[in-house]
Motif scaffolding. Structure first.
Motif, PDB file in Angstrom:
ATOM      1  N   GLU A   1      -0.782  -6.173  -3.416  1.00  0.00           N
ATOM      2  CA  GLU A   1       0.358  -6.177  -2.492  1.00  0.00           C
ATOM      3  C   GLU A   1       0.739  -4.756  -2.065  1.00  0.00           C
ATOM      4  OE1 GLU A   1       3.676  -8.944  -2.779  1.00  0.00           O
ATOM      5  OE2 GLU A   1       2.784  -9.716  -4.627  1.00  0.00           O
ATOM      6  N   VAL A   2       0.754  -3.829  -3.011  1.00  0.00           N
ATOM      7  CA  VAL A   2       1.083  -2.450  -2.679  1.00  0.00           C
ATOM      8  C   VAL A   2       0.051  -1.878  -1.709  1.00  0.00           C
ATOM      9  CG1 VAL A   2       1.306  -0.112  -3.620  1.00  0.00           C
ATOM     10  CG2 VAL A   2       2.344  -2.044  -4.815  1.00  0.00           C
ATOM     11  N   THR A   3      -1.215  -2.187  -1.929  1.00  0.00           N
ATOM     12  CA  THR A   3      -2.278  -1.718  -1.040  1.00  0.00           C
ATOM     13  C   THR A   3      -2.049  -2.201   0.388  1.00  0.00           C
ATOM     14  OG1 THR A   3      -3.918  -1.605  -2.820  1.00  0.00           O
ATOM     15  CG2 THR A   3      -4.762  -1.818  -0.579  1.00  0.00           C
ATOM     16  N   GLY A   4      -1.764  -3.492   0.532  1.00  0.00           N
ATOM     17  CA  GLY A   4      -1.519  -4.040   1.869  1.00  0.00           C
ATOM     18  C   GLY A   4      -0.338  -3.406   2.557  1.00  0.00           C
ATOM     19  N   LEU A   5       0.722  -3.185   1.810  1.00  0.00           N
ATOM     20  CA  LEU A   5       1.928  -2.582   2.382  1.00  0.00           C
ATOM     21  C   LEU A   5       1.687  -1.139   2.810  1.00  0.00           C
ATOM     22  CD1 LEU A   5       4.411  -4.086  -0.208  1.00  0.00           C
ATOM     23  CD2 LEU A   5       4.504  -4.526   2.251  1.00  0.00           C
ATOM     24  N   LEU A   6       0.988  -0.369   1.976  1.00  0.00           N
ATOM     25  CA  LEU A   6       0.700   1.022   2.333  1.00  0.00           C
ATOM     26  C   LEU A   6      -0.230   1.110   3.533  1.00  0.00           C
ATOM     27  CD1 LEU A   6       0.260   2.661  -1.201  1.00  0.00           C
ATOM     28  CD2 LEU A   6       2.146   3.036   0.406  1.00  0.00           C
ATOM     29  N   ARG A   7      -1.216   0.228   3.605  1.00  0.00           N
ATOM     30  CA  ARG A   7      -2.118   0.238   4.766  1.00  0.00           C
ATOM     31  C   ARG A   7      -1.367  -0.142   6.035  1.00  0.00           C
ATOM     32  NH1 ARG A   7      -7.336  -2.501   1.656  1.00  0.00           N
ATOM     33  NH2 ARG A   7      -8.150  -0.534   0.805  1.00  0.00           N
ATOM     34  N   ALA A   8      -0.398  -1.054   5.908  1.00  0.00           N
ATOM     35  CA  ALA A   8       0.401  -1.427   7.068  1.00  0.00           C
ATOM     36  C   ALA A   8       1.250  -0.254   7.558  1.00  0.00           C
ATOM     37  CB  ALA A   8       1.298  -2.617   6.723  1.00  0.00           C
ATOM     38  N   GLN A   9       1.536   0.689   6.662  1.00  0.00           N
ATOM     39  CA  GLN A   9       2.292   1.895   7.037  1.00  0.00           C
ATOM     40  C   GLN A   9       1.369   2.993   7.565  1.00  0.00           C
ATOM     41  OE1 GLN A   9       4.154   2.284   3.168  1.00  0.00           O
ATOM     42  NE2 GLN A   9       6.106   1.517   3.914  1.00  0.00           N
ATOM     43  N   GLY A  10       0.075   2.701   7.646  1.00  0.00           N
ATOM     44  CA  GLY A  10      -0.865   3.646   8.240  1.00  0.00           C
ATOM     45  C   GLY A  10      -1.650   4.497   7.270  1.00  0.00           C
ATOM     46  N   HIS A  11      -1.514   4.261   5.954  1.00  0.00           N
ATOM     47  CA  HIS A  11      -2.194   5.075   4.961  1.00  0.00           C
ATOM     48  C   HIS A  11      -3.589   4.534   4.655  1.00  0.00           C
ATOM     49  CE1 HIS A  11       1.592   7.107   4.320  1.00  0.00           C
ATOM     50  NE2 HIS A  11       2.191   5.974   3.972  1.00  0.00           N
ATOM     51  N   ASP A  12      -4.479   5.422   4.236  1.00  0.00           N
ATOM     52  CA  ASP A  12      -5.755   5.023   3.649  1.00  0.00           C
ATOM     53  C   ASP A  12      -5.528   4.806   2.158  1.00  0.00           C
ATOM     54  OD1 ASP A  12      -7.213   5.213   6.025  1.00  0.00           O
ATOM     55  OD2 ASP A  12      -7.613   7.347   5.716  1.00  0.00           O
ATOM     56  N   VAL A  13      -6.015   3.679   1.635  1.00  0.00           N
ATOM     57  CA  VAL A  13      -5.701   3.326   0.245  1.00  0.00           C
ATOM     58  C   VAL A  13      -6.966   2.862  -0.469  1.00  0.00           C
ATOM     59  CG1 VAL A  13      -4.164   2.024  -1.272  1.00  0.00           C
ATOM     60  CG2 VAL A  13      -3.442   2.541   1.064  1.00  0.00           C
TER      61      VAL A  13
ATOM     62  N   ALA B   1       9.238  -2.205  -2.914  1.00  0.00           N
ATOM     63  CA  ALA B   1      10.022  -1.031  -3.294  1.00  0.00           C
ATOM     64  C   ALA B   1       9.117   0.095  -3.768  1.00  0.00           C
ATOM     65  CB  ALA B   1      11.022  -1.410  -4.382  1.00  0.00           C
ATOM     66  N   LEU B   2       8.072  -0.253  -4.524  1.00  0.00           N
ATOM     67  CA  LEU B   2       7.144   0.775  -4.983  1.00  0.00           C
ATOM     68  C   LEU B   2       6.384   1.377  -3.803  1.00  0.00           C
ATOM     69  CD1 LEU B   2       5.765   2.413  -7.154  1.00  0.00           C
ATOM     70  CD2 LEU B   2       4.223   0.480  -7.563  1.00  0.00           C
ATOM     71  N   ALA B   3       5.909   0.534  -2.895  1.00  0.00           N
ATOM     72  CA  ALA B   3       5.202   1.046  -1.708  1.00  0.00           C
ATOM     73  C   ALA B   3       6.107   1.967  -0.896  1.00  0.00           C
ATOM     74  CB  ALA B   3       4.693  -0.109  -0.853  1.00  0.00           C
ATOM     75  N   ASP B   4       7.376   1.620  -0.797  1.00  0.00           N
ATOM     76  CA  ASP B   4       8.312   2.464  -0.038  1.00  0.00           C
ATOM     77  C   ASP B   4       8.496   3.826  -0.710  1.00  0.00           C
ATOM     78  OD1 ASP B   4       8.654   0.526   1.878  1.00  0.00           O
ATOM     79  OD2 ASP B   4      10.565  -0.211   1.077  1.00  0.00           O
ATOM     80  N   VAL B   5       8.557   3.846  -2.043  1.00  0.00           N
ATOM     81  CA  VAL B   5       8.678   5.122  -2.750  1.00  0.00           C
ATOM     82  C   VAL B   5       7.418   5.957  -2.549  1.00  0.00           C
ATOM     83  CG1 VAL B   5       8.875   6.219  -5.007  1.00  0.00           C
ATOM     84  CG2 VAL B   5      10.312   4.259  -4.464  1.00  0.00           C
ATOM     85  N   LEU B   6       6.247   5.324  -2.647  1.00  0.00           N
ATOM     86  CA  LEU B   6       4.994   6.061  -2.459  1.00  0.00           C
ATOM     87  C   LEU B   6       4.907   6.607  -1.037  1.00  0.00           C
ATOM     88  CD1 LEU B   6       2.493   3.739  -4.383  1.00  0.00           C
ATOM     89  CD2 LEU B   6       3.603   5.826  -5.204  1.00  0.00           C
ATOM     90  N   ASP B   7       5.332   5.817  -0.074  1.00  0.00           N
ATOM     91  CA  ASP B   7       5.356   6.295   1.315  1.00  0.00           C
ATOM     92  C   ASP B   7       6.299   7.476   1.467  1.00  0.00           C
ATOM     93  OD1 ASP B   7       4.864   5.943   4.284  1.00  0.00           O
ATOM     94  OD2 ASP B   7       7.026   5.557   4.208  1.00  0.00           O
ATOM     95  N   LEU B   8       7.434   7.429   0.782  1.00  0.00           N
ATOM     96  CA  LEU B   8       8.382   8.531   0.819  1.00  0.00           C
ATOM     97  C   LEU B   8       7.762   9.806   0.257  1.00  0.00           C
ATOM     98  CD1 LEU B   8      11.304   9.536   1.318  1.00  0.00           C
ATOM     99  CD2 LEU B   8      11.869   8.711  -0.970  1.00  0.00           C
ATOM    100  N   VAL B   9       7.047   9.682  -0.854  1.00  0.00           N
ATOM    101  CA  VAL B   9       6.406  10.853  -1.462  1.00  0.00           C
ATOM    102  C   VAL B   9       5.360  11.421  -0.487  1.00  0.00           C
ATOM    103  CG1 VAL B   9       4.997  11.680  -3.369  1.00  0.00           C
ATOM    104  CG2 VAL B   9       6.800  10.014  -3.798  1.00  0.00           C
ATOM    105  N   ALA B  10       4.655  10.538   0.198  1.00  0.00           N
ATOM    106  CA  ALA B  10       3.620  10.986   1.139  1.00  0.00           C
ATOM    107  C   ALA B  10       4.193  11.824   2.266  1.00  0.00           C
ATOM    108  CB  ALA B  10       2.881   9.773   1.719  1.00  0.00           C
ATOM    109  N   ARG B  11       5.472  11.648   2.564  1.00  0.00           N
ATOM    110  CA  ARG B  11       6.107  12.353   3.668  1.00  0.00           C
ATOM    111  C   ARG B  11       6.780  13.665   3.248  1.00  0.00           C
ATOM    112  NH1 ARG B  11       6.390   8.670   7.949  1.00  0.00           N
ATOM    113  NH2 ARG B  11       5.836   6.543   7.335  1.00  0.00           N
ATOM    114  N   LEU B  12       6.700  13.993   1.964  1.00  0.00           N
ATOM    115  CA  LEU B  12       7.336  15.224   1.501  1.00  0.00           C
ATOM    116  C   LEU B  12       6.617  16.462   2.035  1.00  0.00           C
ATOM    117  CD1 LEU B  12       8.071  14.359  -2.256  1.00  0.00           C
ATOM    118  CD2 LEU B  12       9.674  14.380  -0.333  1.00  0.00           C
TER     119      LEU B  12
END
Length: 242
Positions: free
Chosen positions: A19-31, A231-242
């Motif tokens: 699930e986290v993989t799908g969410l991160l890919r939907a946000q445009g990340h390579d996972v 929630a975890l995917a959102d935190v990881l996405d936040l870290v990616a934007r630092l």
């Protein structure tokens, strides 16, 4: 966007990150979710020859074969140990190590060293002459803190899909070369950040070297990729934007 490599904790495979993989890919990340040697669909490779170094090599090999750079390397729980070693070996390819309910542990410390002696004795008796650490019973009545947030279908999935953990990945000590440090971040779910900060100040082995990176609190159980994947995917996405 960012490149994530997702390393699961004990007893799990890449499936736990679905699930986290799908969410991160939907946000445009390579996972790249990983299954380490001897677990899940690779359980046929389990045996006494599988060590903490084997799992470190798994991670480094993926990064090098896929020619990944600026990696956000995520280690959950026991996955924090091979992640720390991998980042130590290929720091030029790592942007940041994100520890989820985990930490790097200091050089010379094994996961088993962090377990109380009586629990070590219980586990040794359970393992016997074998070379696998069996998964827990996934009983929320017996372990309400760690299993918080997991519904019955998810608990059933864990009972069906978790596999024994190669023992030496828990008993081998972490080895660090002392090379160039890599930036870190921590996502804590079962420890409030007030407690985490106190433990860092006290130089507790769980959180060695994490004082300089951002700390995030995601209140749930020990398996947030299953209990709170968005929630975890959102935190990881936040870290990616630092």
């Amino acid at each position: 966007m960012a490149t994530f490599v997702l390393v699961p904790g004990f007893w799990l495979g890449a499936w736990a990150w679905r699930e986290v993989t799908g969410l991160l890919r939907a946000q445009g990340h390579d996972v790249y979710p990983m299954t380490l040697t001897g677990l899940a669909e690779r359980q046929h490779l389990a045996g006494p020859q599988v060590t903490l170094r084997t799992h470190t090599t798994d991670i480094v090999s993926l990064i090098e074969v896929e020619d990944l750079h600026d990696v956000l390397l995520v280690g959950h729980s026991g996955g924090g140990m091979p992640v720390a070693q991998a980042a130590d070996l290929v720091p030029d390819r790592i942007d940041r190590v994100i520890y989820v309910e985990s930490g790097p542990l200091p050089d010379g410390t094994a996961q088993f060293d962090t377990v109380p002696p009586e629990e070590q004795q219980r586990l040794r008796a359970l393992i016997g002459d074998g070379d696998l650490l069996p998964p827990p019973a996934w009983d929320p009545a017996a372990d309400p803190t760690n299993l918080a947030g997991l519904d019955e279908p998810t608990l059933a999935l864990l009972r069906a899909r978790t596999t024994g953990q190669p023992l030496r990945t828990a008993t081998d000590p972490v080895r660090r070369t002392g090379g160039r440090p890599v930036r870190t971040a921590l996502v804590a779910s079962t420890f409030p950040l007030t407690v985490v900060r106190e433990m860092i100040a006290q130089r507790h082995p769980f959180f060695t070297g994490l004082a300089e990176g951002p700390l995030y609190e995601l209140p749930t159980g020990h398996w947030p990729m299953l209990s709170e994947p968005k929630a975890l995917a959102d935190v990881l996405d936040l870290v990616a934007r630092l």
